[in-house]
Design a protein around this motif. Structure first.
Motif, PDB file in Angstrom:
ATOM      1  N   ILE A 662       0.862  -1.212  -0.016  1.00 31.75           N
ATOM      2  CA  ILE A 662      -0.098  -0.040  -0.038  1.00 31.75           C
ATOM      3  C   ILE A 662       1.010   0.974   0.103  1.00 31.75           C
ATOM      4  CG2 ILE A 662      -1.346   1.390   1.344  1.00 31.75           C
ATOM      5  CD1 ILE A 662      -2.862  -1.054   0.182  1.00 31.75           C
ATOM      6  N   SER A 663       0.493   1.957  -0.908  1.00 31.53           N
ATOM      7  CA  SER A 663       1.532   3.209  -1.084  1.00 31.53           C
ATOM      8  C   SER A 663       0.621   4.339  -0.258  1.00 31.53           C
ATOM      9  CB  SER A 663       1.829   3.842  -2.455  1.00 31.53           C
ATOM     10  OG  SER A 663       0.426   4.117  -3.226  1.00 31.53           O
ATOM     11  N   LYS A 664       1.215   5.541  -0.163  1.00 34.10           N
ATOM     12  CA  LYS A 664       0.688   6.776   0.681  1.00 34.10           C
ATOM     13  C   LYS A 664      -0.575   7.196  -0.043  1.00 34.10           C
ATOM     14  CE  LYS A 664       2.559  10.569   3.409  1.00 34.10           C
ATOM     15  NZ  LYS A 664       3.342  11.790   3.549  1.00 34.10           N
ATOM     16  N   ARG A 665      -0.595   7.112  -1.229  1.00 35.80           N
ATOM     17  CA  ARG A 665      -1.626   7.504  -2.106  1.00 35.80           C
ATOM     18  C   ARG A 665      -2.802   6.827  -1.898  1.00 35.80           C
ATOM     19  NH1 ARG A 665       1.077   8.223  -8.021  1.00 35.80           N
ATOM     20  NH2 ARG A 665       2.108   6.669  -7.336  1.00 35.80           N
ATOM     21  N   GLU A 666      -2.499   5.560  -1.862  1.00 31.73           N
ATOM     22  CA  GLU A 666      -3.667   4.626  -1.577  1.00 31.73           C
ATOM     23  C   GLU A 666      -4.342   4.242  -0.116  1.00 31.73           C
ATOM     24  OE1 GLU A 666      -2.009   1.398  -5.018  1.00 31.73           O
ATOM     25  OE2 GLU A 666      -1.200   1.399  -2.966  1.00 31.73           O
ATOM     26  N   PHE A 667      -3.825   5.077   0.737  1.00 30.81           N
ATOM     27  CA  PHE A 667      -4.256   4.862   2.222  1.00 30.81           C
ATOM     28  C   PHE A 667      -5.516   5.467   2.475  1.00 30.81           C
ATOM     29  CE2 PHE A 667      -3.310   6.648   6.603  1.00 30.81           C
ATOM     30  CZ  PHE A 667      -3.234   5.209   7.356  1.00 30.81           C
ATOM     31  N   ARG A 668      -5.991   6.343   1.860  1.00 28.59           N
ATOM     32  CA  ARG A 668      -7.379   6.831   2.394  1.00 28.59           C
ATOM     33  C   ARG A 668      -8.355   5.637   1.859  1.00 28.59           C
ATOM     34  NH1 ARG A 668     -12.009   8.910   0.521  1.00 28.59           N
ATOM     35  NH2 ARG A 668     -11.648   8.879  -1.359  1.00 28.59           N
ATOM     36  N   LEU A 669      -8.246   5.094   0.567  1.00 27.42           N
ATOM     37  CA  LEU A 669      -8.976   4.098  -0.029  1.00 27.42           C
ATOM     38  C   LEU A 669      -8.943   3.084   0.954  1.00 27.42           C
ATOM     39  CD1 LEU A 669      -8.830   4.265  -3.806  1.00 27.42           C
ATOM     40  CD2 LEU A 669     -10.865   4.869  -2.340  1.00 27.42           C
ATOM     41  N   LEU A 670      -7.550   2.772   1.407  1.00 27.76           N
ATOM     42  CA  LEU A 670      -7.481   1.307   2.345  1.00 27.76           C
ATOM     43  C   LEU A 670      -8.426   1.519   3.475  1.00 27.76           C
ATOM     44  CD1 LEU A 670      -5.962  -1.143   3.612  1.00 27.76           C
ATOM     45  CD2 LEU A 670      -4.471   0.446   4.488  1.00 27.76           C
ATOM     46  N   VAL A 671      -8.284   2.671   4.175  1.00 28.00           N
ATOM     47  CA  VAL A 671      -9.367   3.095   5.361  1.00 28.00           C
ATOM     48  C   VAL A 671     -10.849   2.926   4.942  1.00 28.00           C
ATOM     49  CG1 VAL A 671      -9.959   4.648   7.106  1.00 28.00           C
ATOM     50  CG2 VAL A 671      -7.431   4.537   6.374  1.00 28.00           C
ATOM     51  N   VAL A 672     -11.212   3.361   3.799  1.00 28.41           N
ATOM     52  CA  VAL A 672     -12.511   3.147   3.381  1.00 28.41           C
ATOM     53  C   VAL A 672     -12.916   1.665   3.228  1.00 28.41           C
ATOM     54  CG1 VAL A 672     -14.025   3.483   1.314  1.00 28.41           C
ATOM     55  CG2 VAL A 672     -12.553   5.532   2.151  1.00 28.41           C
ATOM     56  N   TYR A 673     -12.013   1.145   2.635  1.00 28.00           N
ATOM     57  CA  TYR A 673     -12.286  -0.485   2.301  1.00 28.00           C
ATOM     58  C   TYR A 673     -12.223  -1.192   3.567  1.00 28.00           C
ATOM     59  CZ  TYR A 673     -11.540   0.637  -2.765  1.00 28.00           C
ATOM     60  OH  TYR A 673     -11.663   1.165  -3.826  1.00 28.00           O
ATOM     61  N   LEU A 674     -11.449  -0.670   4.666  1.00 24.01           N
ATOM     62  CA  LEU A 674     -11.464  -1.217   5.972  1.00 24.01           C
ATOM     63  C   LEU A 674     -12.983  -1.389   6.691  1.00 24.01           C
ATOM     64  CD1 LEU A 674      -8.276  -0.603   7.557  1.00 24.01           C
ATOM     65  CD2 LEU A 674      -8.890  -2.596   6.946  1.00 24.01           C
ATOM     66  N   CYS A 675     -13.528  -0.158   6.400  1.00 22.52           N
ATOM     67  CA  CYS A 675     -14.763   0.143   7.157  1.00 22.52           C
ATOM     68  C   CYS A 675     -15.733  -0.673   6.363  1.00 22.52           C
ATOM     69  CB  CYS A 675     -15.353   1.566   7.013  1.00 22.52           C
ATOM     70  SG  CYS A 675     -14.258   2.432   8.003  1.00 22.52           S
ATOM     71  N   VAL A 676     -15.896  -0.696   4.835  1.00 26.31           N
ATOM     72  CA  VAL A 676     -17.016  -1.453   4.245  1.00 26.31           C
ATOM     73  C   VAL A 676     -16.720  -2.690   4.255  1.00 26.31           C
ATOM     74  CG1 VAL A 676     -17.571  -1.992   1.640  1.00 26.31           C
ATOM     75  CG2 VAL A 676     -16.716   0.473   2.353  1.00 26.31           C
ATOM     76  N   TYR A 677     -15.478  -3.566   4.273  1.00 29.05           N
ATOM     77  CA  TYR A 677     -15.677  -4.983   4.485  1.00 29.05           C
ATOM     78  C   TYR A 677     -15.783  -5.472   5.767  1.00 29.05           C
ATOM     79  CZ  TYR A 677     -13.715  -5.662  -0.207  1.00 29.05           C
ATOM     80  OH  TYR A 677     -13.622  -5.703  -1.529  1.00 29.05           O
ATOM     81  N   ALA A 678     -15.640  -4.536   6.867  1.00 34.72           N
ATOM     82  CA  ALA A 678     -16.069  -4.896   8.216  1.00 34.72           C
ATOM     83  C   ALA A 678     -17.415  -4.994   8.167  1.00 34.72           C
ATOM     84  CB  ALA A 678     -15.575  -3.780   9.303  1.00 34.72           C
ATOM     85  N   ARG A 679     -18.192  -4.123   7.509  1.00 33.08           N
ATOM     86  CA  ARG A 679     -19.593  -4.152   7.467  1.00 33.08           C
ATOM     87  C   ARG A 679     -20.112  -5.331   6.864  1.00 33.08           C
ATOM     88  NH1 ARG A 679     -23.149   0.192   8.387  1.00 33.08           N
ATOM     89  NH2 ARG A 679     -21.136   1.752   8.419  1.00 33.08           N
ATOM     90  N   MET A 680     -19.429  -5.639   5.681  1.00 31.82           N
ATOM     91  CA  MET A 680     -20.004  -7.022   5.084  1.00 31.82           C
ATOM     92  C   MET A 680     -19.639  -8.189   5.798  1.00 31.82           C
ATOM     93  SD  MET A 680     -18.348  -6.109   1.279  1.00 31.82           S
ATOM     94  CE  MET A 680     -18.959  -4.936   0.141  1.00 31.82           C
ATOM     95  N   LEU A 681     -18.605  -8.081   6.572  1.00 36.04           N
ATOM     96  CA  LEU A 681     -18.321  -9.491   7.315  1.00 36.04           C
ATOM     97  C   LEU A 681     -19.260  -9.444   8.580  1.00 36.04           C
ATOM     98  CD1 LEU A 681     -16.222 -11.678   8.144  1.00 36.04           C
ATOM     99  CD2 LEU A 681     -14.890 -10.126   9.400  1.00 36.04           C
TER     100      LEU A 681
END
Length: 807
Positions: A662-681
């Motif tokens: 994960i690069s620094k530019r992708e960090f915000r989307l990583l956080v977004v996806y963490l929340c989304v996949y936590a909701r799916m799980l």
């Protein structure tokens, strides 16, 4: 003589050292200076060197520190090469440095490590012996790729110089910084002198010059010539005199204080050699006058109690309610809890007791005491672990069985450690009195012509009536109320024999003694009463907690997101904001996730950062619970986010690219996806097993009957695909893309993603960004390697389970 700058002395002149040697010395020479800046740098380096935080370092710790220091400066490939080349000198530097300082406790054992006071000279010796090794390698033609210029890694060297190698290359050494090499000249006239020098260096006459002989010869020449390196290489004689005189002063001082009564039973007078206890016995075994003789009648009365005295002396200081006792327990806990989880199992406790006795009493004697009193350890452990309230251990759910949860009541915690030491002493004394009946005492009244001591008794770990009737007077002086002044021994035996089987086991023996102590209100009984009270309170609290949990689970509405999901998202949602405020928060958090400062974060680094964030936000127990609960979604969020930024090669890496991180530019989307996949799980787990959250019925797959009974619970999770379901069976078949008759987590997530992308929701747009980026990369890859454009699909099925296991 002022302290020399080793970098100037060893590397300043042209030809005095190789390029690799100069790189090595430049990393350590600044730490050998006697300046304020160097002192501050040494303090900082010592913290990274002393990883065990015990104020001494081993050769292995020095080796790791030197490697890390070189790799940090010169990169992985070049740094490893320099480290391997000069690694043979580490042992020489270590051996010389560890003999220099005078340890505070002045014990020989400390000479096997380098302490903080010797650290500056260690750095100096690393530089000096590296330069000697560099000169040695320039002659040793087994050097391989480096040859004679000293720039190889030294892995092919045979580490010895024969006469032929020496005579062929000794002329190369005249520019070296050592006085013994400065007069070497090339030519036939100097050949005889070179032959003589070879004979002097080859001290054992083997026909080879070994590295140790080489360094010893150069060091002796520096000392005899009085060069600037001489004082550094000759600290031995006067230092060892200081050590011996320091020991004599301490021994004399201790003897005088002991004679004056300043040292008695205090734990401060104990030896510091044992890492398990930091204590050793000083109580004399003789009479009050210090003599070692005892009347035969006294020995007959005490019998094996000499063993229990030695055993309890090892643990009694740890049981003290004092500042000194607390310090001793802190050291002992580190030895007892090797995995640092703040929990002590029975096996760990057993291993620690054994190691402590061996350290305290010597190998053979310690093993003997450990075996003799081992039966009392289980009772001490069981009594101590019930003191503190029981708490669930995160991640310790036992699947596949009853679903029982492991709690801290199965272990001894740090709060219970002092009482464990108390009970170790108490139950050892009970076992000693038990053995006095079962095993019998040593017979001190044997005839003079029959040397040695016999042991009477069968020692079968049970007391029969005949044994009790024969020997019960022997235990009257053991200090237990129940065993003193016995008028009717047969009645006492019947009271001890709780199950009426005609024999008294050790458990029954302990229970009878404990009951009598509690009834009489002795100090021991008071402690046991408090322990029993705590045990009952904790058991009552546990039952109430389970009752409340069951009632709340029945009364609450099981539909909609769980409380755990809200706590998880609250720790990350502020970082996902596409604003200046969110950017500042992410900038700060990136320094935590990118520990090595390479602007890339691996899956392991992301995982550690998530755990740290949750623990910081919700405290340790709750944070670790949330981290474990939503962990299967981390790899999905990582894989989704790492595809967004363009793929670039990583300098120094053979195959890895930025798409593996994960690069620094992708960090915000990583956080977004963490929340989304936590909701799916969270939605997935609510249907899986038929209950909210993870339990024994969860198997990470949803079958048709589970889906039909639970699909209505997830309508409020915020996913378009789950809001209004008219034909659940048809939806199930659509989700089950591999037609396996069950929905796996990968299939579940893919179905929800497709619905969000198709509906063009805010969540769907974030997924669309990752998909478009991945498709563009696939097209670019196909153009570079002509052929069919690969179909961009995320794997489903068992691959998800494998990925989660590897993560």
């Amino acid at each position: 003589m002022p302290e020399p700058n080793l970098e100037e002395v060893l590397c300043a002149q042209p030809g005095s050292s190789s390029k690799a040697c100069r790189k090595f010395i430049s990393r350590f020479a600044p730490l050998a200076l006697k300046t304020l800046k160097s002192n501050l740098n040494r303090r900082s380096e010592w913290k990274s060197l002393d990883i065990s935080d015990n104020d001494v370092v081993s050769l292995a710790e020095i080796d790791l520190w030197a490697k890390a220091k070189l790799v940090r400066k010169y990169g992985r490939v070049e740094g490893n090469g320099v480290w391997r080349r000069y690694r043979p000198c580490f042992g020489l530097a270590f051996d010389n440095a560890r003999k220099v300082g005078v340890p505070e406790d002045s014990e020989d054992g400390a000479d096997y490590f380098v302490n903080r006071a010797e650290f500056r000279l260690l750095c100096a010796y690393l530089c000096i012996y590296a330069s000697m090794l560099d000169a040695f390698n320039s002659i040793d033609v087994g050097q391989g790729a480096g040859g004679g210029d000293g720039d190889g890694d030294g892995t092919d060297s045979d580490r010895r110089i024969d006469r032929q190698e020496w005579l062929a290359s000794y002329g190369k050494l005249r520019r070296r910084a050592f006085v013994a090499l400065s007069d070497l000249k090339e030519g036939e006239a100097a050949r005889a002198a070179a032959e003589e020098i070879f004979g002097c260096v080859d001290a054992d006459g083997s026909g080879y010059i070994r590295l140790s002989e080489w360094c010893e010869y150069l060091s002796l020449a520096e000392v005899n010539a009085g060069t600037v390196l001489g004082p550094l290489l000759s600290p031995g004689d006067h230092i060892h005199k200081r050590k011996r005189s320091a020991r004599r002063r301490k021994s004399s001082s201790s003897s005088s204080r002991r004679r004056s009564g300043a040292i008695g039973k205090s734990s401060k007078s104990r030896s510091a050699k044992s890492l398990a206890l930091r204590v050793s016995s000083v109580q004399p075994r003789g009479g009050d006058d210090g003599s070692k003789s005892r009347p035969a009648t006294e020995f007959a009365r005490m019998g094996a109690r000499l063993d229990v005295t030695e055993y309890t002396e090892a643990f009694a200081p740890l049981a003290e309610k004092s500042r000194g006792g607390k310090a001793l327990r802190s050291e002992a806990w580190k030895a007892a809890d090797p995995n640092a989880n703040d929990l002590l199992s029975l096996s760990e406790c057993d291993a620690w007791v054994r190691a402590a006795l061996v350290c305290e009493c010597g190998g053979e004697r310690g093993e003997e005491l450990w075996r003799k009193f081992r039966p009392s350890l289980c009772r001490a452990f069981a009594k101590a672990r019930d003191i503190s309230p029981a708490e669930d251990i995160v991640g310790a759910v036992q699947y596949g069985g009853s679903g029982a949860v492991t709690t801290t009541d199965d272990y001894v915690t740090k709060k219970e450690f002092r009482l464990l030491c108390v009970y170790l002493c108490l139950y050892a004394k009970m076992l000693d009195s038990f053995n006095a009946i079962d095993q019998g005492y040593r017979d001190w009244k044997r005839p003079q012509d029959s040397p040695g001591r016999a042991i009477t008794g069968d020692h079968d770990r049970r007391l029969e009536l005949t044994e009790w009737m024969d020997r019960y007077p022997n235990v009257a002086s053991h200090g237990f109320v129940a065993l003193a002044n016995i008028d009717d021994p047969q009645k006492v035996f019947e009271e001890m024999d709780g199950d009426g089987k005609g024999m008294v086991l050790f458990g029954e023996w302990c229970s009878y003694i404990e009951k009598a102590e509690m009834q009489e209100g002795t100090a021991m009984g008071t402690r046991l009463v408090k322990a029993e009270k705590k045990k009952k309170e904790n058991h009552s609290k546990r039952l109430n907690k389970e009752r409340v949990t069951k009632q709340s689970s029945k009364s609450r509405d099981k539909s909609g997101p769980t409380e755990e999901l809200g706590l998880f998202i609250s720790a990350f949602e502020h970082m996902a904001k596409d604003s200046d405020e969110g950017k500042q928060i992410r900038k700060k958090e990136w320094t935590s996730i990118d520990a090595n400062g390479n602007n890339l974060a691996s899956l392991a680094e992301v995982d550690r950062w998530i755990k740290h964030t949750l623990v910081s936000k919700h405290k340790r127990n709750k944070g670790e619970h949330l981290w474990n609960l939503f962990r299967p979604g981390y790899i999905k969020a990582f894989n989704k986010a790492r595809d967004v930024a363009p793929d670039e090669a990583i300098s120094g890496a053979m195959t890895a690219t930025t798409d593996d991180y994960i690069s620094k530019r992708e960090f915000r989307l990583l956080v977004v996806y963490l929340c989304v996949y936590a909701r799916m799980l969270d939605a997935f787990a609510m249907i899986d097993g038929g209950s909210a959250g993870v339990d024994a019925n969860d198997d990470r797959r949803i079958e048709l009957h589970e889906w039909l009974s639970g699909y209505k619970k997830v309508g409020k999770h915020g996913f378009v695909a789950l809001e209004s379901i008219n034909d659940p069976e048809s939806v199930f078949k659509t989700m089950d893309s591999d037609e396996g008759g069950m929905i796996l987590l990968g299939e579940w997530c893919r179905y929800l993603e497709d619905a969000e992308v198709e509906a063009k929701t805010e969540m769907g747009e974030s997924f669309a960004i990752a998909r478009e980026a991945k498709e563009e990369k696939a097209v670019e890859l196909a153009l570079l390697a002509p052929g069919a454009i690969p179909k961009v699909e995320e794997p489903v099925g068992p691959t998800d389970d494998v990925s989660e296991f590897v993560a």
